[in-house]
Design a protein around this motif. Sequence first.
Motif, PDB file in Angstrom:
ATOM      1  N   GLY A  82      18.719  15.397  33.961  1.00 36.68           N
ATOM      2  CA  GLY A  82      17.241  15.803  33.382  1.00 36.68           C
ATOM      3  C   GLY A  82      16.494  16.163  34.583  1.00 36.68           C
ATOM      4  N   THR A  84      11.890  22.653  24.813  1.00 36.88           N
ATOM      5  CA  THR A  84      12.768  22.223  23.769  1.00 36.88           C
ATOM      6  C   THR A  84      13.987  22.486  23.895  1.00 36.88           C
ATOM      7  OG1 THR A  84      10.884  22.722  22.388  1.00 36.88           O
ATOM      8  CG2 THR A  84      13.365  22.350  21.232  1.00 36.88           C
ATOM      9  N   LYS A 116      15.371  22.607  27.023  1.00 40.82           N
ATOM     10  CA  LYS A 116      16.167  21.413  28.329  1.00 40.82           C
ATOM     11  C   LYS A 116      16.241  20.112  27.639  1.00 40.82           C
ATOM     12  CE  LYS A 116      14.130  24.098  32.144  1.00 40.82           C
ATOM     13  NZ  LYS A 116      15.615  24.383  32.625  1.00 40.82           N
ATOM     14  N   LEU A 117      15.292  19.856  26.442  1.00 43.62           N
ATOM     15  CA  LEU A 117      15.424  18.485  26.203  1.00 43.62           C
ATOM     16  C   LEU A 117      16.527  18.240  25.120  1.00 43.62           C
ATOM     17  CD1 LEU A 117      11.853  17.735  25.178  1.00 43.62           C
ATOM     18  CD2 LEU A 117      13.094  16.549  27.024  1.00 43.62           C
ATOM     19  N   ALA A 133      19.704  15.695  26.173  1.00 43.55           N
ATOM     20  CA  ALA A 133      20.019  14.858  25.303  1.00 43.55           C
ATOM     21  C   ALA A 133      21.500  14.967  24.764  1.00 43.55           C
ATOM     22  CB  ALA A 133      19.434  15.154  23.924  1.00 43.55           C
ATOM     23  N   ILE A 182      19.620   8.488  26.751  1.00 45.12           N
ATOM     24  CA  ILE A 182      18.858   9.717  26.220  1.00 45.12           C
ATOM     25  C   ILE A 182      17.348   9.597  26.934  1.00 45.12           C
ATOM     26  CG2 ILE A 182      18.126  11.115  24.401  1.00 45.12           C
ATOM     27  CD1 ILE A 182      20.586  10.430  22.921  1.00 45.12           C
ATOM     28  N   TRP A 196      15.346  12.512  29.260  1.00 47.19           N
ATOM     29  CA  TRP A 196      14.099  13.064  28.903  1.00 47.19           C
ATOM     30  C   TRP A 196      12.898  12.922  29.620  1.00 47.19           C
ATOM     31  CZ3 TRP A 196      13.944  12.622  22.619  1.00 47.19           C
ATOM     32  CH2 TRP A 196      14.784  13.078  22.327  1.00 47.19           C
ATOM     33  N   VAL A 221      13.411  15.123  32.757  1.00 49.18           N
ATOM     34  CA  VAL A 221      13.222  16.353  32.441  1.00 49.18           C
ATOM     35  C   VAL A 221      11.627  16.529  32.187  1.00 49.18           C
ATOM     36  CG1 VAL A 221      13.287  18.223  30.510  1.00 49.18           C
ATOM     37  CG2 VAL A 221      15.199  16.757  31.065  1.00 49.18           C
ATOM     38  N   LEU A 222      11.032  15.762  31.608  1.00 47.88           N
ATOM     39  CA  LEU A 222       9.287  15.855  31.637  1.00 47.88           C
ATOM     40  C   LEU A 222       8.644  15.604  32.993  1.00 47.88           C
ATOM     41  CD1 LEU A 222       8.809  14.004  27.952  1.00 47.88           C
ATOM     42  CD2 LEU A 222       8.765  16.413  28.416  1.00 47.88           C
ATOM     43  N   LEU A 251       7.713   8.309  27.901  1.00 50.95           N
ATOM     44  CA  LEU A 251       7.902   9.501  27.531  1.00 50.95           C
ATOM     45  C   LEU A 251       6.728  10.037  26.818  1.00 50.95           C
ATOM     46  CD1 LEU A 251      11.616   8.974  25.845  1.00 50.95           C
ATOM     47  CD2 LEU A 251      10.786  10.244  27.821  1.00 50.95           C
ATOM     48  N   LEU A 296       4.923  13.457  28.135  1.00 51.89           N
ATOM     49  CA  LEU A 296       4.898  14.697  27.219  1.00 51.89           C
ATOM     50  C   LEU A 296       3.696  15.281  26.953  1.00 51.89           C
ATOM     51  CD1 LEU A 296       6.245  16.622  25.101  1.00 51.89           C
ATOM     52  CD2 LEU A 296       6.053  14.804  23.690  1.00 51.89           C
TER      53      LEU A 296
END
Length: 705
Positions: free
Chosen positions: A520, A548, A550-551, A555, A600, A604, A607-608, A688, A692
């Motif tokens: 991620g 979106t 990439k998430l 996942a 998951i 995430w 990624v974030l 998360l 976000l």
Amino acid sequence: MIQAFGLTSNSRKALPPAVDDVSFEACAGRVTVLLGAPGAGKTTALRLMLELQQGRGLAYFRGRPLHRIAHPSREVGVLLGDVPGHPARTARGHLRMLCAAAGVPVRRADEVLEVVGLISLRDERLGTLSRGMDRRLGLACALLGDPHTLVLDDPADGLSGRENRWLHGMLRAHADQGGTVLVTTADPKEAARTADRVVTLDQGRLVADQEAADFARTRLRPRVAVRSPHAVRLAALLTKEARAAHRSVEVVQEDGNRLSVYGSSCAHVGETAFRHGILVHQLADETGDMGPGAGAQAPRRTRAEAVPAPSDGKQATVGAPALGAERPEASGDARAASGIQKADAAAALRVPQDEPPTSPAPCPPADASSRDAVPAPGGDSRSGAAATTADGTASATPGATAIEAVTAEERPPGTGQPAAPSARRPLRTSASRTSDTLPVLPPPISVRSAPSPLRPLRYELRRATGISTGFLTCAAVLLISVFTAVLLARVGHTSQARLLAAWPVQLPLPPAALGAGLLGALAFGDEFRHPALAADRGTVPRRLGVLTAKLLVAALTALTLAFLTVGCDAEALYLVYGRELAQVPAEWLPLSASWLGLVIGCAWAGVLAAGVFRSTTAGLAAVVAVPVVVVPVVQKAVESASVRTAAGLSMRLRETLLVQWPFGGERYLFAVARVIAQPVGGALTFSLTALLCAYLLTTLRSRVR
């Protein structure tokens, strides 16, 4: 066509701006070269036009600024520097990824590879391409959206002569098809050889805007290059013979034993050296550069004056005044002294100051699209040396005129057309300006983020599968998980659930969760390290569509990794220790939900965090910080004394919603709630949510800026 008005960069501290009030036009169907020495402001001018750098001015591409074009990659193809692709990605994979971003069919990648001659190298890694092949790939990226305009910053830098000729042929073919080509270079000979129009910059200012023929006539001068150990003696002999024959010859002493002879020929210099027994090591015809302002204004010269040396010379020995670039056909001709008077010769060599240079001609319409664009106002391309006034005449006084900025008030509302010439403010000279008639500054240039990919999910899938990093990471995670599970089973004292997840009590996270977090983090970290989406801006656009996609891909990858980890661990335990350790736990449903949520959630979080902090390392650190830092805080908050508890929450929710979930859906909802209620689940949910919100805040802040 391209129209640039009053481009001015922001000055830093007490330094002058890198680009100061530069205005020019690049016509459709022609190759326009922006010429200047390194540091003259060529790249800065391009970045101002492309809204990549803050400053002032206006730039129109077929009548529209870049931020008003819906799909910029389909209108303007840009090449600034090297191709910033991942070195492990193939040339074809890189272009297929950009096809998804530009919204063009994937077959376009093979088409542009065929055009630039890289079809046989389509499976080569970007890190193995040579300088010339990298330039070809950069041109392929610029041509991917089939743009009308090409803006290339020094595309011939580092290329061989053969690759140079190929590049110029490509640019000429694009211009012949009606496209607009704007390139930069520091070589005046290359500009004269390839361009239709040459715009010259010097120290951030426009000093000349000429047709290629005029540029070659005024800026470049033929000369004879001579190398001899007796250069001083040969220079004196050439000067003496020129004076005796009343010929215009200029001899410039270069560094070492090198001479540059203007106004003569190889035959004449060779004969002079032969007659006097002078050894010559080199004798060749060359083209000398007279400097950036050679064609702007020529000084008065008489026979008694010394002719200044060209920009590449240091000491001049003059026998007779040299012919200017305006009369190159007279170089080397032997004239009879009896028929020429001194005054006539001096008058022939003199360039009068009151004769203005020819103003640049307006751009001819190349096609219907260019005719519909904003017409070029007369004399928009001006310099301090030669500027066209409002009535069409030209001024030859250096620094006497400056272009008045085209402001938004001069454009009728709802149209992209400039106001009529009669409605514009007249140009004023600097001498006539007073404190109450200061010129209006051009509008500011705002740096905007790159547009989102038109097909973000396809882009992300091709980005993730185009290199082997993801596959190698998954393979390493599976091997470590299998080894850890077998070792834990041998030691004993480990629950069945932790055996299948290969999660020792001593580790904050299992290998699968760490691997998912790393993948991620790489999703955004590679974008910032190798910004293929926004090569000219150096950063990936923070758009919700990109996030979106990439998430979703993260996942899907984490879900696959979680299932493979449990399956491989169970199979390894069965092979080594038998069926007893490979049995499915009794509470498999909540355990599965917790396991999938953990993996998951870590993906995430990576990624974030990488999107917020713009680093793969920061993304992985945020994943590790969840169990190390956040979980103890959540545990302390949960275990603290409380007056009331949430007993009977499920029954009250059911009464409030008055909805009967089909297929026993409330069971799964309560399982998710129980996962979140756990310390690790709550900490991950909290992390998360915070990441976000931080991502959305940075996105909104960049848009406000």
